[in-house]
Design a protein around this motif. Structure first.
Motif, PDB file in Angstrom:
ATOM      1  N   TYR A 188       0.895  -1.246   0.149  1.00 33.63           N
ATOM      2  CA  TYR A 188       0.146  -0.060  -0.218  1.00 33.63           C
ATOM      3  C   TYR A 188       0.722   1.276   0.073  1.00 33.63           C
ATOM      4  N   HIS A 245      -5.771  -1.821   7.883  1.00 37.36           N
ATOM      5  CA  HIS A 245      -5.835  -1.722   6.536  1.00 37.36           C
ATOM      6  C   HIS A 245      -7.260  -2.906   6.256  1.00 37.36           C
ATOM      7  N   GLY A 276      -7.389  -0.772   1.230  1.00 36.99           N
ATOM      8  CA  GLY A 276      -6.163   0.062   1.054  1.00 36.99           C
ATOM      9  C   GLY A 276      -5.990   0.250   2.566  1.00 36.99           C
TER      10      GLY A 276
END
Ligand code: 5CA
Length: 463
Positions: free
Chosen positions: A25, A333, A337
């Motif tokens: 991410y 998360h 995302g």
């Protein structure tokens, strides 16, 4: 900030080298870029989170009475020869020779340098206690840099060093650090558990690591699940009160919690079976008391109240500031995302315009942007000519905890939509109500609560 003017190089593809969520991410959200193995540029979004974390660390250190300063990244090898660590540190130390043939190194930590500063300027017990710290880049030539900023070669660390007249005072410094660290992590929205650990190349017998439980952590940990129920909460601490600090330390160190290095099967087996837990953890900090190890080797002495010259008692205390960015993502998360905790989010609120170019929607977004800014909040306004789906995907990926969605249909009845990134729940309300709600959500992180940042004056006169 308007997204059309920002630099947010989001990646569509999942980079193949990233094995864990935080690394994936951070690359996908355009937070970092690898420049060499374990060495990263911090792109604007990543830099912002790093600075938020750094600010919290500074505030909590200053609150505990510790004094900020800055030492260089490059150090002279001679200091390390005095302590005996120049040879002992091994291949993890990046050694450099300057044009005059002098041996230098990129500091992996600063015990020697701070001891040198201390011995040059302090000579009396009357100048103690003293705790100095800095937040500076470090370099350790790790054999296997991996997981992005979690195990980097170059990384950002807060390291603090206490100087005390005797063991008792130094233990108070140790306790003060533990208390301030508990507060620091909790304020970031993280649960980091202090665990008895091994001191490695820093030395000493008393040491605790702070671990965030996560499957992807590099340490194996064993603990009594009773420790999970402890919270720091809104207690106000008098950091000069030895008994109060010691009591908090006792509270957190009584339940069994150890890393594999110091794990004791007999003690562990004594815990009721349903409370025994084993897991993995990410080490986000470590505190050490090592007595006179460096002060004796390097001649850091003071004159005590009897007129005798004695070596000072020391400890060092580290927080992995850059690693925390990864650890926070590991702990927060989902499959779309990042989900930033309010305390560290790079922007407080996203604004998504569903119909860029529509006069009414554009005006409403502009109004929201202004109203949020007037409340001292920092919005990120997605004003790009993009499909709604793409805008939502970007917002979900970069993880701002709150999003206000504005579209012509809602505006006809005077409403916008406020959405929580964490729960996914949305609520329609007037733009004014949305601004008021977002301001209220962030109030505890700004003023009037236990997380209250230091009064502007005291923080900013320091920095
Ligand atoms: N001098 C002591 C205390 S300041 C010291 O160096 N302690 S340490 O080795 O435990 O490092 C402090 C923290 O830095 C660790 O708890 C960890 O969170 C972070 N850290 C250590 N090595 C790395 C690395 N290679 N990449 C990212 N963070 C790291």
């Amino acid at each position: 900030m308007r997204l059309s003017r920002y630099f947010l190089p989001v990646l569509k593809e999942t980079p193949s080298e990233a094995q864990i969520a935080s690394h994936r991410y951070m690359l996908r959200a355009g937070m970092i870029r690898q420049q060499a193995a374990g060495i990263y540029s911090w792109l604007p979004l990543g830099f912002k989170v790093l600075k938020k974390i750094e600010a919290i660390v500074h505030e909590e250190q200053i609150r505990a009475g510790h004094i900020p300063m800055l030492m260089p990244t490059l150090q002279s090898a001679d200091l390390w020869r005095e302590s005996g660590r120049y040879d002992a540190y091994g291949p993890e130390m990046l050694r450099i020779t300057d044009r005059h043939g002098r041996d230098m190194l990129y500091g992996p930590t600063n015990e020697e340098m701070i001891t040198d500063i201390f011995r040059s300027h302090v000579a009396s017990y009357k100048d103690l206690p003293l705790t100095l710290y800095h937040i500076q880049w470090k370099f350790r030539d790790e054999v296997r840099p991996r997981f992005g900023v979690m195990r980097g070669r170059e990384f950002y660390m807060k390291d603090g060093y206490n100087f005390d007249i005797d063991r008792d005072s130094a233990i108070h410094a140790y306790n003060r650090h533990m208390v301030s660290y508990l507060r620091t992590y909790e304020r970031m929205g993280l649960k980091a558990l202090p665990m008895r650990a091994d001191s490695g190349p820093i030395g000493g017998d008393d040491t605790h690591e702070f671990l965030v439980l996560a499957e992807t952590g590099e340490s194996e940990v064993f603990y009594d699940k009773a420790i999970l129920d402890l919270t720091f909460g809104d207690r106000q601490v008098d950091y000069d009160d030895r008994a109060e600090c010691a009591q908090i330390v006792t509270e957190w160190t009584t339940p069994y919690a150890r890393t594999d290095e110091t794990h004791d099967e007999a003690l562990y087996s004594a815990i009721p079976e349903d409370r025994r837990k084993t897991s993995r953890g990410i080490e986000v900090g470590q505190i050490f008391y090592f007595g006179t190890k460096y002060s004796e080797a390097m001649g850091a002495t003071v004159v005590n109240d009897k007129g005798e010259r004695v070596p000072v008692h020391m400890g060092s205390h580290g927080i992995g500031v850059s690693r925390l960015v990864g650890a926070l993502i590991e702990a927060n998360h989902d499959d779309r995302g990042i989900i930033w905790p309010e305390g560290v989010t790079p922007f407080h609120c996203g604004i998504v315009n569903l119909k860029q170019g529509d006069a009414e929607a554009d005006a409403a977004c502009k109004g929201l942007y202004q109203a949020l800014s007037d409340k001292g909040l920092e919005p990120l306004y997605d004003d790009r000519e993009e499909r709604a789906g793409a805008k939502f995907a970007t917002m979900d990926l970069i993880g701002l905890p709150w999003r206000i969605t504005v579209g012509p249909r809602g505006l006809k009845t005077g409403v916008v939509e406020l959405t929580s990134r964490r729960t996914g729940e949305s609520e329609e309300m007037s733009p004014e109500a949305a601004v008021a709600r977002v301001a209220e959500i962030y109030a505890p992180h700004r003023t009037g609560s236990h997380w209250e940042p230091m009064a502007k004056s005291s923080f900013h006169t320091w920095l």
